[in-house]
Design an enzyme around this catalytic site. Structure first.
Site, PDB file in Angstrom:
ATOM      1  N   LYS A 274       0.865  -1.181   0.000  1.00 36.55           N
ATOM      2  CA  LYS A 274       0.000   0.000   0.000  1.00 36.55           C
ATOM      3  C   LYS A 274       0.899   1.228   0.000  1.00 36.55           C
ATOM      4  O   LYS A 274       1.936   1.240   0.679  1.00 36.55           O
ATOM      5  CB  LYS A 274      -0.894  -0.025   1.244  1.00 36.55           C
ATOM      6  CG  LYS A 274      -1.911   1.122   1.316  1.00 36.55           C
ATOM      7  CD  LYS A 274      -2.811   0.994   2.551  1.00 36.55           C
ATOM      8  CE  LYS A 274      -3.867   2.101   2.601  1.00 36.55           C
ATOM      9  NZ  LYS A 274      -4.756   1.979   3.789  1.00 36.55           N
TER      10      LYS A 274
ATOM     11  N   SER B   4      -9.708   2.178   3.001  1.00 37.54           N
ATOM     12  CA  SER B   4      -8.820   2.896   2.121  1.00 37.54           C
ATOM     13  C   SER B   4      -7.813   2.005   1.389  1.00 37.54           C
ATOM     14  O   SER B   4      -7.216   2.436   0.404  1.00 37.54           O
ATOM     15  CB  SER B   4      -8.031   3.929   2.934  1.00 37.54           C
ATOM     16  OG  SER B   4      -7.200   3.282   3.882  1.00 37.54           O
TER      17      SER B   4
ATOM     18  N   SER C  28     -10.088  -0.170   7.134  1.00 33.78           N
ATOM     19  CA  SER C  28      -9.461  -0.019   5.814  1.00 33.78           C
ATOM     20  C   SER C  28      -8.771  -1.256   5.252  1.00 33.78           C
ATOM     21  O   SER C  28      -8.374  -1.261   4.092  1.00 33.78           O
ATOM     22  CB  SER C  28      -8.454   1.130   5.848  1.00 33.78           C
ATOM     23  OG  SER C  28      -9.121   2.360   5.822  1.00 33.78           O
TER      24      SER C  28
END
Lengths: 487, 484, 95
Positions: free
Chosen positions: B76, B151, B175
């Site tokens: 990420k 997210s 997330s």
């Protein structure tokens, strides 16, 4: 109207740790810009703080030295404000749970009395970087080497009433932190800085007047002068029926006046909240006791001991205990000579004069405490008289010695300063002096007996002139005897 | 090849079936072919990946291979990777080549893994739909007009699209788990403090926690073995024994007590969703677990509490983005105030600005007690609910999200509607508890996730339960029709 | 809690966020609705509840006072918008 001055000081003292409060970067002063600013100090995305154990220990030590409550649970908060030298956009500090709570110190007033000043708190926080305004072609340069240097901010109660008291308080704090070895106390490098909160109120009024804060004053003298000029300024406004604006001001030492700081005009809302990257700092009684064991003798205790055990006057003891390095120097010499009073005279006399003349610190004085001790010993055993000792001292200041104690004796020899104490030799010199100055002798003999002590002065001077290094004690005795023989 | 799990790739590499360079090239090509559709990567580090793969193959040839040597993953874009662009999905960091490695990235490097690149995300990890990235929205591989969740939407979508077998994620309010649920993959948010936050760009420091997203619980266990470490650089990282998470995957479920919070099965939850979750729980009952209804009475306060605490923390965390030392700087600033205001005004997207402003407001003079302090007190109430519940049950189960993936644009105009997406996930972040989402069914062809909540440091049990479920079901093996 | 537009402008200023005048109304609406959401907190009975800053109620670890960081100025300043002779450059700071 009669006004009462109300002053409170916030002193920032940089802690003498090797590394920063939340990072492993060096705190050494004077490095090239940003060479001691690591990822944490720069506030790069993703970095995290870890608290320096030595900063904690030093703060606790300070707390114990001012007899303060020690926070067994202290919490770091974020104080939010934007400034180019504040890399994270917040300062990590302690708002509600400082490491050091309410304490106090005593300051000495001019009239010889002491006054107790309460210390509200002392909290740990990180220093900011520095902005450099010159030399960047209309821009400012930011150097973050200082960012993250540990500070204790020592906040006094508003109990100071004159600029002199404020200066005395600042000096006393300086004395304490340097005694503790938690701050190098170097004001010229900004190791200690002082913010002065000043307000006036009509005498007898309970509530405080509107205050101004003079930022970053960095010498004892300037604290006194800045506050004095600010008091005058405020008094002028108030006497004219005006109002004081609460604001931050800067002291301009060249003009001896304070001026408003434009950049701080906007009243900031700091939005404090507990720093989520740090956890509560918990200490227990064992920790506190262990730190207490490391406390040195503090200035007040030392001063009291100098008076009680060694018969120094309160004033002398105060001067000699204020600075730890000076006090250590003094006491080393005094112990070696076995005479505190003699050492006190020397340290406050020739030693201090030399430091002032050369603008050096005691650590930089070429005469070691051991050498002074030897010099004083030689005075005590009559090997040297005072004048001779001064000559040796000056020679050492000029670098004539080699740092050893032995070189003191060598200098006494080579400079021919060994005092003549042999009565026979002195008798011969005195006989010469009397024979060569018949008029003085006549005058002396005409003097009434009760005033003759004073009239002996000229003979002493002449004798010492005739032969440097004569022991004045012996000269006195011989003179007395000879003159008595004459009539 | 792209359907292979991390465990399979690991053993294939060990058996010499193919090399790390081969599978790395294969996946890089696949990303190149397919990711223009999904937009799951912000940066693909082809050259670095191939160099790492080559080094891994050499290490293997030299007899220095571990289970991770040469296995490809992706990070990420919230994790700093030394020398590689690290954007956090923001224009603000669109030029930020991180000068150091996050602990998570360093751990994978040390294990010999190959990083294919950096994955898309909601800007600064603020969002539940991955529509809030400066680099454009991520599409859900199951239905391209739907969001992948957020997210960590890029991470979940990339794993679901079989572009990478496993990806790192972070979870501040759901997330990892919510995108895992929306994309039909497995994700676990560990106990707060289990995975170091060093180099993980902070959104809300007391809630953020890194974790893996993968196809299976077994793979997630392998990844957590790498990600979990004690790190002295993170004051909030916990020095707690780290087990081998793969060692207990096959433990028996016999005698396990599962708590079902009545607050997670209210009337407003669809009947289909309830059915899917009950069916999943029934699998565990078949294995010998018993079920008990419990109550988490402060569940409804979790979202309001979170939306005070997270914005407050982020409002300070993002203050360092000021255009002075790194990142975006506005053109020709007039003075320092202009430099700050325009760099930040232009560099941050709207949702980030909103949260910064909410945080600043709730912390401002006079409001602290009513908002921040109250939120922290409520936070303890939320935690205490779980503490009480875990006196009676071993794990808690429920839906990960109230619905399957919603349509792109559906909630973009209404931040509050978006926030309510996290109703079942947020409380764990407040409490610091571990939680996992595993695919457990489908509604209208879209995957839904079962959330399994464990007690502190009980990740091994969650992974064990996930693995056992995946031994008897095949939801985790299903892929979108066009990717089969 | 509804905010007025001046409040929105003040908060933006406090946060050093340039916000276009045309967007103020949008921010006003969205911030107000978020504050409405968090206002639900006021209904909670939290008397005597200790505020919780960290999930684990853990205690700060201490770092030994050792210099571990070396000078990495060149490395760190490669990513800086503007530097000169080791300093970060900003528009002139007025004190």
């Amino acid at each position: 109207m009669e006004w009462e001055v109300v002053i409170g000081l916030e002193i920032h003292a940089q802690l003498a740790t090797k590394s920063k409060i939340f990072s492993g970067a060096s705190t050494q002063y004077g490095a090239d810009a940003n060479t001691q600013a690591c990822a944490v100090d720069l506030g790069l995305p993703g970095v995290l703080p870890v608290f320096n154990e030595e900063a904690l220990r030093m703060a606790v030590k300070f707390g114990l030295a001012i007899d303060a409550e020690i926070g067994k649970r202290s919490v770091f908060d974020r104080k939010n404000y934007f400034y180019p030298d504040s890399p994270k956009g917040y300062q990590t500090t302690q708002l509600h749970y400082p490491t050091v709570g309410m304490g106090h110190i005593d300051i000495e007033l001019d009239n010889g009395e002491t006054k107790r000043i309460n210390v509200t708190r002392a909290h740990l926080e990180e220093d900011a970087g520095k902005s450099v305004h010159e030399g960047f072609d209309g821009m400012s340069g930011i150097d973050l080497n200082r960012a993250g240097t540990p500070l204790v901010e020592i906040v006094s109660e508003p109990e100071l009433r004159t600029a002199k008291e404020a200066a005395a308080y600042f000096k006393k704090m300086h004395s304490i932190v340097t005694y503790l070895g938690i701050c190098d106390g170097d004001l010229s490098q900004g190791s200690m800085r002082c913010d002065c909160n000043v307000s006036l109120r009509p005498k007898g009024q309970q509530e405080f007047g509107t205050r101004t804060e003079i930022k970053n004053v960095n010498s004892f003298r300037n604290v006194e002068r800045a506050i004095e000029s600010e008091i005058e300024r405020q008094m002028d406004i108030l006497e004219d029926g005006g109002k004081i604006t609460q604001e931050t001001r800067l002291y301009d030492a060249d003009k001896n006046e304070t001026r408003s700081m434009r950049s701080k005009e906007v009243e900031n809302d700091y939005r404090y909240f507990p720093c989520p990257d740090l956890l509560p700092v918990i200490i227990d009684d064992d920790y506190i006791e262990a730190v207490r064991q490391t406390l040195p003798e503090l200035p007040d205790a030392k001063r009291a001991r100098f008076v009680a055990d060694h018969g120094l006057s309160a004033v002398d003891a105060g001067v000699l205990s204020a600075d730890r390095a000076l006090a250590d120097y003094f006491e080393t010499a005094a112990k070696l000579a076995g005479d505190y009073k003699l050492a006190a005279n020397w340290v406050q006399g020739d030693v201090s004069a030399t430091l002032n003349r050369l603008e050096i610190s005691i650590a930089e004085l070429p005469v070691t405490a051991e050498q002074l001790g030897r010099l004083l010993t030689l005075i005590k055993d009559s090997t040297l008289n005072n004048g001779g000792a001064k000559e040796v001292f000056n020679a050492l200041v000029e670098g004539k010695g080699d740092g050893t104690v032995e070189c003191v004796d060598a200098l006494v020899d080579s400079m021919g300063l060994k005092q003549v104490s042999d009565t026979g030799a002195i008798e011969a010199i005195v006989a010469d002096v009397l024979a060569n100055n018949p008029k003085l002798v006549e005058g002396y003999l005409a003097t009434p007996v009760e005033k003759r002590g004073k009239a002996m002065g000229p003979f002493i001077g002449l004798t010492r002139k005739a032969a440097a290094g004569v022991n004045p004690q012996v000269v006195m005795e011989v003179l007395k005897k000879k003159l008595e023989e004459l009539g | 090849m792209h359907n292979k799990t991390i465990a399979e790739i690991s053993s294939d590499l060990a058996a010499g079936k193919y090399t790390s360079v081969e599978i790395t090239e294969y996946l890089l090509d696949r990303i190149e072919q397919l990711d223009s559709t999904y937009n799951s990567f912000i940066t693909v580090t082809r050259d670095e990946a191939l160099a790492q793969a080559k080094a891994a193959d050499e290490a293997r040839a030299a007899g220095n291979a571990g289970p991770w040597t040469g296995v490809p993953i992706a990070h990420k874009d919230v994790f700093c990777t030394n020398g590689v662009l690290t954007t956090c999905g923001s224009k603000m960091l669109s030029n930020f080549v991180a000068p150091y490695d996050s602990t998570v990235a360093a751990n994978f490097k040390a294990a010999g893994a190959v990083s294919l690149g950096k994955l898309n995300m909601d800007e600064f990890a603020m969002g539940s739909s991955n529509e809030k990235s400066f680099y454009g929205p991520v599409k859900n591989p199951w239905s391209q007009d739907r969001v992948p969740g957020g997210s960590s939407g890029g991470s979940a979508a990339a794993v679901a699209a079989r572009l990478v077998p496993g990806a790192t994620g972070t979870d501040t309010g759901g997330s990892i788990r919510q995108p895992a649920s929306f994309c039909g993959v497995t994700g676990i948010k560990p106990t707060y403090g289990r995975v170091s936050r060093w180099g993980m760009i902070a959104y809300a420091s007391s809630l953020d926690q890194g974790g893996p997203i993968a196809k299976t619980a077994e793979d997630a266990a392998m990844m957590l073995n790498v990600m979990a470490s004690f790190d002295a650089k993170d004051s909030t990282c916990v020095d707690h024994e780290i087990p081998d998470y793969t060692a207990t995957l096959n433990n028996s479920v016999e005698g396990l007590t599962i708590g079902l919070p009545k607050e997670y099965f209210r009337d407003d939850l669809s009947a289909e969703m309830k059915d899917q979750i009950r069916a999943a729980v029934a699998e565990y009952e078949k294995m010998g677990a018993t079920v008990k209804e419990i109550s988490l009475p402060n569940t409804h306060l979790a979202i309001p509490s979170y939306y005070v605490i997270a914005p407050a923390e982020c409002s300070a965390n993002l203050s360092r983005m000021d255009g002075v030392r790194f990142g975006y700087r506005c053109e020709d600033p007039e003075d320092v105030a202009d430099l700050f205001k325009r760099s930040r005004g232009e560099g941050f997207g709207e949702e980030v600005k909103r949260r910064i402003m909410v945080g600043a407001y709730t912390l401002s003079a006079g409001f602290y007690d009513a908002y921040y302090k109250q939120a922290q007190q409520v936070r303890r109430l939320v935690k205490n609910d779980f503490v009480e519940a875990f006196k009676e049950v071993d794990v808690i189960m429920g839906p990960t999200a109230p619905t399957p993936a919603f349509k792109a644009g559906e909630k973009t105009d209404d931040p509050v509607a978006m926030y309510l997406e996290d109703i079942f996930t947020i409380a764990l972040n407040l409490a610091g508890l571990p939680g996992m989402s595993i695919p457990c069914g489908q509604i209208d062809g879209l995957p839904v996730g079962l959330q399994i909540i464990g007690n502190y440091f009980d990740e091994a049990r969650l992974l064990n339960l996930g693995h056992k479920f995946q031994q008897v079901t095949d939801w985790h093996q299903q892929t979108p029709a066009d990717l089969a | 809690m509804a905010l007025d537009q001046d409040q929105v402008r003040n908060i933006a200023e406090l946060c050093r966020l340039q916000i276009d005048e045309t967007q103020i109304a949008d921010y006003q609406k969205n911030l107000s609705s978020i504050l409405d959401l968090v206002d639900q907190l006021s209904a909670a009975d939290t008397d005597g509840v200790e505020p919780m800053a960290h999930p684990l109620d853990a205690v700060q670890r201490l770092r030994a006072d050792v210099v571990t960081e070396e000078n990495q100025r060149e490395h760190f300043q490669q990513i800086a918008p503007a530097t000169d002779r080791g300093h970060y450059l900003v528009p002139r700071v007025v004190e």
